[in-house]
Scaffold this motif. Structure first.
Motif, PDB file in Angstrom:
ATOM      1  N   UNK A   1      -5.048   3.131   7.824  1.00  0.00           N
ATOM      2  CA  UNK A   1      -3.737   3.606   7.374  1.00  0.00           C
ATOM      3  C   UNK A   1      -3.843   4.229   5.989  1.00  0.00           C
ATOM      4  N   UNK A   2      -4.584   3.595   5.087  1.00  0.00           N
ATOM      5  CA  UNK A   2      -4.749   4.146   3.738  1.00  0.00           C
ATOM      6  C   UNK A   2      -5.400   5.527   3.790  1.00  0.00           C
ATOM      7  N   UNK A   3      -6.396   5.665   4.629  1.00  0.00           N
ATOM      8  CA  UNK A   3      -7.070   6.960   4.757  1.00  0.00           C
ATOM      9  C   UNK A   3      -6.131   8.021   5.306  1.00  0.00           C
ATOM     10  N   UNK A   4      -5.199   7.618   6.176  1.00  0.00           N
ATOM     11  CA  UNK A   4      -4.223   8.574   6.697  1.00  0.00           C
ATOM     12  C   UNK A   4      -3.284   9.073   5.606  1.00  0.00           C
ATOM     13  N   UNK A   5      -3.177   8.325   4.496  1.00  0.00           N
ATOM     14  CA  UNK A   5      -2.366   8.727   3.354  1.00  0.00           C
ATOM     15  C   UNK A   5      -3.163   9.539   2.347  1.00  0.00           C
ATOM     16  N   UNK A   6      -4.440   9.798   2.658  1.00  0.00           N
ATOM     17  CA  UNK A   6      -5.293  10.562   1.761  1.00  0.00           C
ATOM     18  C   UNK A   6      -5.992   9.744   0.703  1.00  0.00           C
ATOM     19  N   UNK A   7      -6.009   8.428   0.868  1.00  0.00           N
ATOM     20  CA  UNK A   7      -6.661   7.554  -0.102  1.00  0.00           C
ATOM     21  C   UNK A   7      -8.073   7.213   0.332  1.00  0.00           C
ATOM     22  N   UNK A   8      -8.946   6.983  -0.639  1.00  0.00           N
ATOM     23  CA  UNK A   8     -10.231   6.357  -0.347  1.00  0.00           C
ATOM     24  C   UNK A   8      -9.978   4.876  -0.111  1.00  0.00           C
ATOM     25  N   UNK A   9     -10.616   4.302   0.888  1.00  0.00           N
ATOM     26  CA  UNK A   9     -10.325   2.909   1.222  1.00  0.00           C
ATOM     27  C   UNK A   9     -11.561   2.254   1.812  1.00  0.00           C
ATOM     28  N   UNK A  10     -11.699   0.944   1.521  1.00  0.00           N
ATOM     29  CA  UNK A  10     -12.816   0.175   2.066  1.00  0.00           C
ATOM     30  C   UNK A  10     -12.429  -1.292   2.151  1.00  0.00           C
TER      31      UNK A  10
ATOM     32  N   UNK B   1       0.833  -1.197   0.000  1.00  0.00           N
ATOM     33  CA  UNK B   1       0.000   0.000   0.000  1.00  0.00           C
ATOM     34  C   UNK B   1       0.873   1.253   0.000  1.00  0.00           C
ATOM     35  N   UNK B   2       1.862   1.301   0.889  1.00  0.00           N
ATOM     36  CA  UNK B   2       2.745   2.457   0.963  1.00  0.00           C
ATOM     37  C   UNK B   2       3.502   2.665  -0.343  1.00  0.00           C
ATOM     38  N   UNK B   3       4.037   1.583  -0.903  1.00  0.00           N
ATOM     39  CA  UNK B   3       4.835   1.688  -2.121  1.00  0.00           C
ATOM     40  C   UNK B   3       3.995   2.144  -3.305  1.00  0.00           C
ATOM     41  N   UNK B   4       2.822   1.549  -3.492  1.00  0.00           N
ATOM     42  CA  UNK B   4       1.982   1.901  -4.630  1.00  0.00           C
ATOM     43  C   UNK B   4       1.397   3.294  -4.473  1.00  0.00           C
ATOM     44  N   UNK B   5       1.091   3.695  -3.239  1.00  0.00           N
ATOM     45  CA  UNK B   5       0.581   5.043  -3.012  1.00  0.00           C
ATOM     46  C   UNK B   5       1.635   6.084  -3.365  1.00  0.00           C
ATOM     47  N   UNK B   6       2.904   5.777  -3.083  1.00  0.00           N
ATOM     48  CA  UNK B   6       3.984   6.720  -3.359  1.00  0.00           C
ATOM     49  C   UNK B   6       4.428   6.678  -4.808  1.00  0.00           C
ATOM     50  N   UNK B   7       4.418   5.493  -5.408  1.00  0.00           N
ATOM     51  CA  UNK B   7       4.997   5.341  -6.731  1.00  0.00           C
ATOM     52  C   UNK B   7       4.036   5.384  -7.894  1.00  0.00           C
ATOM     53  N   UNK B   8       2.732   5.271  -7.632  1.00  0.00           N
ATOM     54  CA  UNK B   8       1.725   5.322  -8.684  1.00  0.00           C
ATOM     55  C   UNK B   8       0.674   6.381  -8.333  1.00  0.00           C
ATOM     56  N   UNK B   9      -0.228   6.592  -9.262  1.00  0.00           N
ATOM     57  CA  UNK B   9      -1.225   7.659  -9.080  1.00  0.00           C
ATOM     58  C   UNK B   9      -2.550   7.136  -8.537  1.00  0.00           C
ATOM     59  N   UNK B  10      -2.502   6.106  -7.696  1.00  0.00           N
ATOM     60  CA  UNK B  10      -3.747   5.539  -7.192  1.00  0.00           C
ATOM     61  C   UNK B  10      -4.405   6.499  -6.198  1.00  0.00           C
ATOM     62  N   UNK B  11      -5.714   6.463  -6.177  1.00  0.00           N
ATOM     63  CA  UNK B  11      -6.485   7.283  -5.243  1.00  0.00           C
ATOM     64  C   UNK B  11      -7.405   6.438  -4.369  1.00  0.00           C
ATOM     65  N   UNK B  12      -7.553   5.162  -4.734  1.00  0.00           N
ATOM     66  CA  UNK B  12      -8.490   4.300  -4.012  1.00  0.00           C
ATOM     67  C   UNK B  12      -7.897   2.921  -3.821  1.00  0.00           C
ATOM     68  N   UNK B  13      -8.132   2.338  -2.654  1.00  0.00           N
ATOM     69  CA  UNK B  13      -7.638   1.004  -2.354  1.00  0.00           C
ATOM     70  C   UNK B  13      -8.755   0.183  -1.728  1.00  0.00           C
TER      71      UNK B  13
END
Length: 312
Positions: free
Chosen positions: A174-183, A146-158
């Motif tokens: 944790x994903x939400x703390x990175x600014x991602x939508x997550x469920x 999750x950390x690697x893909x959030x930093x290295x790609x343009x994903x917005x949702x997990x």
């Protein structure tokens, strides 16, 4: 690339200090350099079975300046005990002097270099890098990916699927703390239709994904690293082999990729990540399955990165 420093040092790094020395952008770059470095040597790793289904892994590697050995235990039963499944260290030596330079936290190196390898493969092979990202398995590897893909790609949702609801919800937080939508989802196969990026990082004790992927899917399967371990259904593997692009992390996968071996595929005929990196233009058709089994060369890349990154 790291150049040997004649000043003798020997630093024991804990998990946090090891992670700080392995930033994903630099680690991904070093992985590609290792694959292109003719001085790199990686002897076969020793996998010694232990009682209760555990394993002891001894993994050496070296280049012109640096020699490493990773010594770790993998104990799947620890998941039920509330303990980490991986323990150990990566010992780093200077080739010229034989002096020990670093001792890195083994589980941290394993998590970050594995996620970085998946990220490198996704950057080079994924037809669609926007996401959503489906992560099957919410343990240490799930968080690292999750950390690697959030930093290295343009994903917005997990989207997170795990046998442990508590772990899944913790990873969503944790994903939400990175600014991602997550469920959280309870059925990974159903979620597959809406997710072009997929990572499976489970203990590989059984099939967790079997539905055929969409045409623009990229699946990184990292949990299984012995012939007996499996995460992906055989039909899924054979479908990608016939209709898409199948790449392994290294040629060692020919006797370690349980998912592919149990699907009856000839792993010796598959392209490796080194082939992708060295090609002027690697052709990708249809869905992509990247099978990662692990390789001490990835740990060497981590050691080279750690030696090059100065402590704060």
């Amino acid at each position: 690339m790291y150049t040997s420093d004649p000043t003798p040092t020997s630093t024991l790094l804990d998990a946090a200090q090891t992670a700080a020395r392995l930033p994903y952008p630099l680690l991904v770059s070093e992985l590609a350099l290792v694959l292109a470095d003719p001085a790199v040597q990686v002897p076969p790793r020793l996998v010694q079975p232990l009682p209760g289904g555990a394993r002891l892994l001894i993994m050496p590697a070296l280049d012109a300046n640096t020699a490493i050995t990773k010594l770790i235990t993998f104990t799947p039963a620890n998941a039920a005990r509330g303990l980490a499944t991986i323990h150990g260290d990566v010992v780093v030596f200077d080739v010229a002097t034989g002096q020990r330079k670093l001792i890195l936290d083994g589980p941290t190196v394993t998590a970050r270099r594995t996620a970085a390898v998946s990220l490198l493969a996704a950057q080079r092979l994924a037809p669609n890098t926007r996401g959503p990202l489906l992560i099957v398995g919410a343990g240490v590897q799930g968080k690292a990916h999750l950390d690697a893909f959030a930093e290295g790609l343009s994903i917005k949702e997990v989207v997170i699927a795990s046998r442990s609801a508590a772990s899944a919800h913790a990873l969503v937080t944790h994903a939400q703390s990175l600014g991602l939508q997550a469920r959280v989802v309870t059925n990974a196969d159903e979620a597959l239709a809406g997710c072009p990026l997929v990572v499976t990082c489970t203990p590989a004790s059984g099939v967790v994904l079997s539905t055929l992927p969409r045409s623009d899917a990229f699946i990184a399967a990292v949990g299984a690293f012995t012939p007996q371990m499996v995460e992906l259904g055989p039909e899924l593997c054979r479908y990608v082999a016939d209709n898409g692009t199948l790449v392994v992390d290294t040629v060692d996968a020919e006797h370690e990729a349980g998912d592919l071996l149990q699907a009856g595929l000839d792993v010796t005929r598959l392209a490796s990540l080194a082939d992708v990196i060295r090609a002027d233009a690697f052709v990708v058709n249809g869905p992509v399955l990247f099978k990662s089994c692990g390789w001490a060369g990835w740990d060497l890349a981590a050691a080279r990165t750690a030696l090059a990154v100065l402590p704060h």
